[in-house]
Design a protein around this motif. Sequence first.
Motif, PDB file in Angstrom:
ATOM      1  N   UNK A 163       0.836  -1.206   0.000  1.00  0.00           N
ATOM      2  CA  UNK A 163       0.000   0.000   0.000  1.00  0.00           C
ATOM      3  C   UNK A 163       0.867   1.251   0.000  1.00  0.00           C
ATOM      4  N   UNK A 164       1.962   1.212   0.752  1.00  0.00           N
ATOM      5  CA  UNK A 164       2.872   2.355   0.786  1.00  0.00           C
ATOM      6  C   UNK A 164       3.485   2.615  -0.584  1.00  0.00           C
ATOM      7  N   UNK A 165       3.938   1.557  -1.263  1.00  0.00           N
ATOM      8  CA  UNK A 165       4.589   1.764  -2.553  1.00  0.00           C
ATOM      9  C   UNK A 165       3.596   2.236  -3.611  1.00  0.00           C
ATOM     10  N   UNK A 166       2.349   1.790  -3.515  1.00  0.00           N
ATOM     11  CA  UNK A 166       1.323   2.262  -4.451  1.00  0.00           C
ATOM     12  C   UNK A 166       1.092   3.761  -4.262  1.00  0.00           C
ATOM     13  N   UNK A 167       0.986   4.203  -3.015  1.00  0.00           N
ATOM     14  CA  UNK A 167       0.770   5.630  -2.761  1.00  0.00           C
ATOM     15  C   UNK A 167       1.980   6.458  -3.185  1.00  0.00           C
ATOM     16  N   UNK A 168       3.182   5.942  -2.935  1.00  0.00           N
ATOM     17  CA  UNK A 168       4.382   6.676  -3.356  1.00  0.00           C
ATOM     18  C   UNK A 168       4.396   6.868  -4.874  1.00  0.00           C
ATOM     19  N   UNK A 169       4.072   5.804  -5.601  1.00  0.00           N
ATOM     20  CA  UNK A 169       4.055   5.894  -7.066  1.00  0.00           C
ATOM     21  C   UNK A 169       2.968   6.856  -7.538  1.00  0.00           C
ATOM     22  N   UNK A 170       1.827   6.794  -6.899  1.00  0.00           N
ATOM     23  CA  UNK A 170       0.733   7.685  -7.276  1.00  0.00           C
ATOM     24  C   UNK A 170       1.129   9.142  -7.048  1.00  0.00           C
ATOM     25  N   UNK A 171       1.802   9.402  -5.928  1.00  0.00           N
ATOM     26  CA  UNK A 171       2.248  10.764  -5.629  1.00  0.00           C
ATOM     27  C   UNK A 171       3.323  11.231  -6.604  1.00  0.00           C
ATOM     28  N   UNK A 172       4.019  10.267  -7.220  1.00  0.00           N
ATOM     29  CA  UNK A 172       5.026  10.603  -8.231  1.00  0.00           C
ATOM     30  C   UNK A 172       4.397  10.869  -9.596  1.00  0.00           C
ATOM     31  N   UNK A 173       3.067  10.761  -9.669  1.00  0.00           N
ATOM     32  CA  UNK A 173       2.374  11.071 -10.912  1.00  0.00           C
ATOM     33  C   UNK A 173       2.041   9.880 -11.781  1.00  0.00           C
ATOM     34  N   UNK A 174       2.270   8.670 -11.289  1.00  0.00           N
ATOM     35  CA  UNK A 174       1.991   7.479 -12.089  1.00  0.00           C
ATOM     36  C   UNK A 174       0.504   7.142 -12.051  1.00  0.00           C
ATOM     37  N   UNK A 192      -7.465  -1.554  -5.580  1.00  0.00           N
ATOM     38  CA  UNK A 192      -7.900  -2.066  -4.277  1.00  0.00           C
ATOM     39  C   UNK A 192      -6.921  -1.661  -3.182  1.00  0.00           C
ATOM     40  N   UNK A 193      -5.617  -1.768  -3.464  1.00  0.00           N
ATOM     41  CA  UNK A 193      -4.601  -1.401  -2.474  1.00  0.00           C
ATOM     42  C   UNK A 193      -4.632   0.098  -2.190  1.00  0.00           C
ATOM     43  N   UNK A 194      -4.863   0.878  -3.217  1.00  0.00           N
ATOM     44  CA  UNK A 194      -4.950   2.326  -3.039  1.00  0.00           C
ATOM     45  C   UNK A 194      -6.145   2.692  -2.162  1.00  0.00           C
TER      46      UNK A 194
END
Length: 220
Positions: A163-174, A192-194
Motif C-alpha cells: 500500500x505504501x509503494x502504491x501511494x508513493x508511485x501515485x504521488x510521483x504522478x503514475x 484495491x490497495x490504493x
Amino acid sequence: MLLDDHAMLRQGIELGLSNEADLHVVGSFGTAKELLEALARRPADVVVMDFILAPSDNDGLSLIQALNRRFSQCRPLIVCSHYTPATVSLSLKAGCWGILGKTQNLTELITAIRTVAQGRIYLQPCMVPALQGMQSMLEVVSMKSKMDYATPLRLNACLTPKEQEVLRCFLDGMSVNSIAAKFSRSASTISTQKQSAYRKLGIKNDSELFKFTQQFGEFE
C-alpha cells in the motif's frame, strides 16, 4: 522513563535498553504519582507505560491526558498485555503516540521507542483495524499536529508495504495502469490497495491524499 507496577518487567526493559547507545532510561517507576513527580524534576522524550496499573492508581487514559496537559513534550508509548479497539482508539484520541503488545520482543519495543521519539505514531499492523471505528485517521493526526513538534508525522505503520509503494508511485504522478505494469499486478489489485490505504488513513479522495502529504510529509 518507564512506568509499570511490575518491578521485574521494568528491570528487564531497562537492562535490554542499556545496550542501545541512543536510548537512555532516566527513571523507572511503579506508580503514576512517582512518574509525574519525576517528570516535574527532569524531562523525558518518551514514557513507556502500562495501560492498566494497580487498582489504586490512575487509569491509563487519565494518565495519558495528564502527561499531555502537564508535560506536552513527553510522548506516551503504551505497552499492554491486552488491547481492544476501544483501547487503541481512545488512547490515540487522549494523546498517546504509540501502542505495543507485551507479546512483542525487545527489538520491536526499541523500534517503537525510536519511532515515537521522532514524532511519529507507532502502531502494530494488527491494531490498524481497531481504528476503523474512529471518524478518521486524520482526526488523530490533526490533533497531534496542534502540538509544537518539528518532526512531521507519518503513519506508515498503518499501511502494508504494498500500500505504501502504491501511494508513493501515485504521488510521483503514475497512473493506476503504470503502477500495475511496474509491479506486475493487475490494475484492479492496484486500485484495491490504493483504496485500502485511503480507508486506513481516513481520506476519501486524491485531493485529500495530496493535502495529507503536504501537511505531514510523504511516505518513507
